[in-house]
Design an enzyme around this catalytic site. Structure first.
Site, short mmCIF file in Angstrom:
data_model
loop_
_atom_site.label_atom_id
_atom_site.label_comp_id
_atom_site.label_asym_id
_atom_site.label_seq_id
_atom_site.Cartn_x
_atom_site.Cartn_y
_atom_site.Cartn_z
N ALA A 40 0.84 -1.21 -0.09
CA ALA A 40 0.03 0.07 -0.10
C ALA A 40 0.97 1.27 0.20
O ALA A 40 0.38 2.46 -0.49
CB ALA A 40 -0.94 0.01 1.21
N LEU A 44 2.66 1.83 -7.49
CA LEU A 44 1.60 1.44 -7.99
C LEU A 44 0.28 1.62 -7.27
O LEU A 44 -0.83 2.12 -7.84
CB LEU A 44 1.70 0.10 -8.41
CG LEU A 44 0.54 -0.55 -9.39
CD1 LEU A 44 0.72 -0.27 -10.72
CD2 LEU A 44 0.53 -2.23 -9.30
N LYS A 46 -0.28 3.86 -5.05
CA LYS A 46 -0.77 5.31 -4.96
C LYS A 46 -1.07 5.93 -6.42
O LYS A 46 -2.17 6.70 -6.38
CB LYS A 46 0.30 6.22 -4.46
CG LYS A 46 1.40 6.54 -5.33
CD LYS A 46 2.38 7.74 -4.62
CE LYS A 46 3.56 7.84 -5.65
NZ LYS A 46 4.85 8.30 -5.37
N LYS A 206 -7.76 -1.66 -21.52
CA LYS A 206 -7.80 -0.32 -22.03
C LYS A 206 -9.24 -0.57 -23.04
O LYS A 206 -9.26 -1.31 -23.93
CB LYS A 206 -6.61 -0.04 -23.07
CG LYS A 206 -5.47 0.15 -22.12
CD LYS A 206 -4.20 0.83 -22.84
CE LYS A 206 -2.97 0.96 -21.83
NZ LYS A 206 -3.00 2.35 -21.55
N HIS A 264 2.01 -6.96 -23.30
CA HIS A 264 0.96 -6.16 -23.72
C HIS A 264 0.85 -6.33 -25.23
O HIS A 264 -0.31 -6.34 -25.70
CB HIS A 264 1.33 -4.52 -23.38
CG HIS A 264 1.74 -4.31 -22.19
ND1 HIS A 264 1.02 -4.76 -21.13
CD2 HIS A 264 2.43 -3.22 -21.69
CE1 HIS A 264 1.29 -4.66 -19.92
NE2 HIS A 264 2.30 -3.39 -20.18
N ARG A 366 4.22 9.46 -28.32
CA ARG A 366 3.48 8.50 -27.67
C ARG A 366 2.44 7.85 -28.17
O ARG A 366 1.53 8.62 -28.46
CB ARG A 366 3.07 9.03 -26.23
CG ARG A 366 2.41 8.03 -25.36
CD ARG A 366 2.22 9.03 -24.07
NE ARG A 366 0.96 8.61 -23.30
CZ ARG A 366 1.38 7.21 -22.53
NH1 ARG A 366 2.49 6.46 -22.50
NH2 ARG A 366 0.56 6.74 -21.75
N ARG A 394 -6.15 2.76 -33.23
CA ARG A 394 -5.32 3.33 -32.38
C ARG A 394 -5.84 3.46 -30.95
O ARG A 394 -6.95 3.62 -30.50
CB ARG A 394 -5.22 4.95 -32.58
CG ARG A 394 -4.37 5.76 -31.91
CD ARG A 394 -3.88 7.09 -32.00
NE ARG A 394 -2.88 7.09 -33.39
CZ ARG A 394 -2.72 8.14 -34.01
NH1 ARG A 394 -2.89 9.22 -33.41
NH2 ARG A 394 -1.66 7.93 -35.02
P1 NDP Z 1 7.16 -0.21 -5.04
O1 NDP Z 1 8.76 -0.45 -4.78
O2 NDP Z 1 6.82 1.34 -5.29
O3 NDP Z 1 6.43 -0.59 -4.16
C1 NDP Z 1 6.56 -2.14 -3.44
C2 NDP Z 1 5.53 -2.20 -2.18
O4 NDP Z 1 5.98 -3.52 -1.70
C3 NDP Z 1 5.80 -1.01 -1.21
O5 NDP Z 1 4.66 -0.71 -0.77
C4 NDP Z 1 6.64 -1.84 -0.25
O6 NDP Z 1 6.34 -1.09 0.98
C5 NDP Z 1 6.06 -3.26 -0.29
N1 NDP Z 1 7.36 -3.92 0.19
C6 NDP Z 1 8.52 -4.45 -0.29
N2 NDP Z 1 8.99 -5.33 0.37
C7 NDP Z 1 8.12 -5.55 1.31
C8 NDP Z 1 8.36 -6.80 2.28
N3 NDP Z 1 9.44 -7.60 2.66
N4 NDP Z 1 7.16 -6.90 3.16
C9 NDP Z 1 6.19 -6.13 3.16
N5 NDP Z 1 6.02 -5.06 2.09
C10 NDP Z 1 7.14 -4.82 1.23
O7 NDP Z 1 6.87 -0.91 -6.61
P2 NDP Z 1 5.72 -0.59 -7.54
O8 NDP Z 1 4.66 -0.03 -6.61
O9 NDP Z 1 6.23 0.21 -8.58
O10 NDP Z 1 5.24 -2.00 -8.05
C11 NDP Z 1 4.61 -2.99 -7.56
C12 NDP Z 1 4.45 -4.25 -8.57
O11 NDP Z 1 3.45 -3.73 -9.32
C13 NDP Z 1 5.58 -4.94 -8.91
O12 NDP Z 1 5.29 -6.14 -9.27
C14 NDP Z 1 5.62 -4.26 -10.27
O13 NDP Z 1 6.34 -4.92 -11.24
C15 NDP Z 1 4.14 -3.95 -10.62
N6 NDP Z 1 4.05 -2.97 -11.44
C16 NDP Z 1 4.05 -1.44 -11.25
C17 NDP Z 1 4.03 -0.55 -12.40
C18 NDP Z 1 4.07 0.74 -11.93
O14 NDP Z 1 3.78 1.81 -12.74
N7 NDP Z 1 4.81 1.29 -10.92
C19 NDP Z 1 3.39 -0.99 -13.41
C20 NDP Z 1 2.79 -2.29 -13.81
C21 NDP Z 1 3.50 -3.15 -12.71
P3 NDP Z 1 7.36 -1.07 2.36
O15 NDP Z 1 8.69 -0.73 1.78
O16 NDP Z 1 6.56 -0.18 3.02
O17 NDP Z 1 7.23 -2.51 2.74
C1 BG6 Z 2 4.08 -1.08 -18.06
C2 BG6 Z 2 5.33 -0.97 -18.34
O1 BG6 Z 2 3.68 -2.37 -17.91
O2 BG6 Z 2 3.43 -0.28 -18.88
C3 BG6 Z 2 6.24 0.44 -18.47
O3 BG6 Z 2 6.19 -1.67 -17.40
C4 BG6 Z 2 5.38 1.16 -19.38
O4 BG6 Z 2 7.45 0.39 -18.75
C5 BG6 Z 2 3.80 1.01 -19.37
O5 BG6 Z 2 5.70 2.37 -19.51
C6 BG6 Z 2 3.02 1.54 -20.50
O6 BG6 Z 2 1.61 1.56 -20.15
P1 BG6 Z 2 0.68 2.63 -20.46
O7 BG6 Z 2 -0.52 2.46 -19.62
O8 BG6 Z 2 1.09 3.76 -20.01
O9 BG6 Z 2 0.78 2.72 -22.06
#
Ligand code: NDP
Ligand code: BG6
Length: 486
Positions: A40, A44, A46, A206, A264, A366, A394
């Site tokens: 949380a 992702l 937030k 999408k 994708h 883009r 598109r």
């Molecule tokens: P972040 O690193 O920003 O967040 C990861 C979260 O996991 C944090 O809330 C962290 O919180 C928590 N976390 C990490 N280690 C632990 C632990 N040992 N125990 C408990 N909580 C833990 O990653 P993202 O939000 O970017 O990505 C999350 C997932 O979503 C990944 O699998 C990523 O590949 C996928 N994803 C992300 C995208 C993006 O746009 N960000 C797009 C597509 C997929 P804390 O440190 O407080 O524990």
């Molecule tokens: C994610 C990739 O899955 O998709 C990113 O990890 C990429 O690298 C993103 O930027 C693109 O998504 P969108 O919805 O912005 O086209």
């Protein structure tokens, strides 16, 4: 405007209706639901998850008696989570009261993903806010390295009891090759039924991607010519005008093929190429997608062009830096940030037609689009002076189908975001837009030999300038494969 909002809600209600087939959730008389955001405190959560569940709650698309529980290690108050999410929530003045109500339904449990005691506490909290009858959804927004331990702990300590169900949403990457993906699938399969697993490929949420099936099978215009006799080539392309954007560490381990192409773009390819399913039931659609993947050969190095962006000394801001200038990228990395791959589908409909997948970061625009080029007309009256017939779907930034204006009735409407649709699908129990395990296995089969070759041989990616259209070699490959750029 108010009209636009009504249209957005209409679209989501349509999704809701379409997934409420007999036996699926009836929200009118529903049990409580608890939506748990694992991770949380992360990016992702937030940017996508909290905003999406807020919009679904705002529009009364999910049950009123849904509670939201955040879980992560950081010592955070609900107020701090709320503040982190604030820039992404898009709250209008008139919605303030509802917005306050939404946050009142939220709570946070601090805990570690690998500590059993913390999962017991999480379970207590879920039971406290949702009673022991609640249906439970766990959205795993955590690093992939934690998927195994977290799902094991959910299974041991946090499953729904009594008549409630449990659903698990998993974010990509689902492994990094056939072997690791199958290990993960076996692990998940040993804990959960396929109906409980929702692997998110957000491209499947999408609007235009969801419209490919109705476009093809819901009218008589396109389908009669949708085959090798009429189509010369298909190009599915993804372009982003920015680089790794602070995600260099993650990206460097995965590269553009795993990040975008294998999931994708391949999902879009399946929807464009598949045969008509016998119904719109999730498994009938997914069965057809699997057949497309099974008809594809594994890719070889010769089938691809790989590139990596370099800085543009005359560019502005970020554009001055190349991929290798990102401090989180390993020195001298050969990870491609651009890839073009020519694939073939060996079946009666598509034999010999190149399906070309192209994706690049730090390029000139883009866009995500599908370009379907028709064969040249025999006995051409115009001696090649007319443009090739091309149907363009598109997907973004704007949604359009050239030949005919798309969706005039929704013109100007703010369309629901992919995550909003997909999370609603999970509430409804509709798996049509999620990736099934056999689909995933086939997708990895097509790409794994190539990825291993790249990993072992480290072919040097062709440099292309930040903000350019990508390596020229990619355009040569397109031309060699009967795609005429206009
Ligand atoms: P972040 O690193 O920003 O967040 C990861 C979260 O996991 C944090 O809330 C962290 O919180 C928590 N976390 C990490 N280690 C632990 C632990 N040992 N125990 C408990 N909580 C833990 O990653 P993202 O939000 O970017 O990505 C999350 C997932 O979503 C990944 O699998 C990523 O590949 C996928 N994803 C992300 C995208 C993006 O746009 N960000 C797009 C597509 C997929 P804390 O440190 O407080 O524990
Ligand atoms: C994610 C990739 O899955 O998709 C990113 O990890 C990429 O690298 C993103 O930027 C693109 O998504 P969108 O919805 O912005 O086209």
């Amino acid at each position: 405007t108010a009209t636009e909002e009504m249209l957005t809600q209409d679209l989501l209600r349509q999704s809701l209706k379409s997934c409420q087939t007999p036996g699926e959730t009836n929200f009118e008389a529903s049990a409580p639901h608890v939506f748990v955001i694992m991770g949380a405190s992360g990016d992702l959560a937030k940017k996508k998850i909290y905003p999406s569940v807020w919009w679904l709650y705002r529009d009364r698309l999910i049950p009123e008696n849904t509670m939201f529980v955040g879980f992560a290690r950081s010592d955070l108050t609900m107020k701090e989570i709320r503040d982190k999410c604030q820039p992404y929530m898009e709250v209008k003045e008139a919605e303030q009261e509802r917005y306050e109500q939404f946050w009142e339904l939220n709570c946070y449990v601090r805990g570690s993903n690998d500590t059993q005691r913390d999962f017991e506490l999480l379970n207590q909290k879920i039971t406290e806010v949702g009673t022991d009858r609640a249906n439970r959804i766990f959205h795993l927004a955590i690093p992939p390295s934690l998927f195994v331990i977290v799902t094991s702990n959910i299974k041991k300590f946090c499953m729904a009891t009594k008549s409630g169900w449990t659903r698990i949403i998993i974010e990509k990457p689902f492994g990094r090759d056939s072997e690791s993906s199958s290990k993960l699938s076996n692990h998940l399969g040993s804990l959960f039924k396929e109906e409980e697993l929702y692997r998110i490929d957000h491209y499947l949420g999408k609007e235009m991607v969801q419209n490919i099936i109705p476009l093809r099978f819901g009218n008589q215009i396109f389908e009669p010519t949708w085959n090798r006799d009429n189509i010369a080539s298909v190009f599915i392309s993804f372009k982003e005008p920015f680089g790794t954007h602070g995600r260099g560490g993650y990206f460097d381990e995965f590269g553009i093929i795993r990040d975008v192409m294998q999931n994708h773009l391949l999902q879009i390819l399946c929807l464009v190429a598949m045969e008509k399913p016998c119904s719109t039931a999730a498994d009938d659609i997914r069965d057809e997608k699997v057949k497309v993947l099974k008809s594809m050969d594994e890719l070889m190095l010769d089938d691809v062009v790989l590139g990596q962006y370099v800085g543009d000394p005359e560019g502005e801001g970020d554009a001055k830096d190349g991929y290798l200038d990102d401090p989180t990228v390993s020195q001298g990395s050969a990870t491609p940030t651009y890839a073009l791959a020519v694939t073939k589908i060996n079946n009666e409909r598509w034999d010999g037609v190149p399906f070309i997948l192209g994706c690049g970061k730090a390029v000139d625009e883009r866009t995500v689009e599908v370009r379907i080029q028709h064969r040249d007309v025999d006995g051409d009256l115009f001696h090649g002076q007319t443009k090739r017939n091309e149907l363009v779907i598109r997907i973004q930034p704007d949604r359009a189908i050239y030949y005919e204006t798309y969706g005039t009735s929704y013109k100007g409407a703010k369309l629901p975001l992919a995550y909003e649709r997909l999370i609603l699908d999970v509430f409804c129990g509709s798996q049509m837009h999620f990736v099934r395990s056999d689909e995933l296995a086939e997708a990895w089969r097509v790409f794994t030999p190539l990825l291993h070759k790249i990993q072992n041989e480290k072919p040097k990616p062709i440099p292309y300038k930040y903000g350019s259209r990508g390596p020229e070699e990619a355009y040569k490959k397109l031309a060699e494969n009967d795609f005429k750029y206009s």
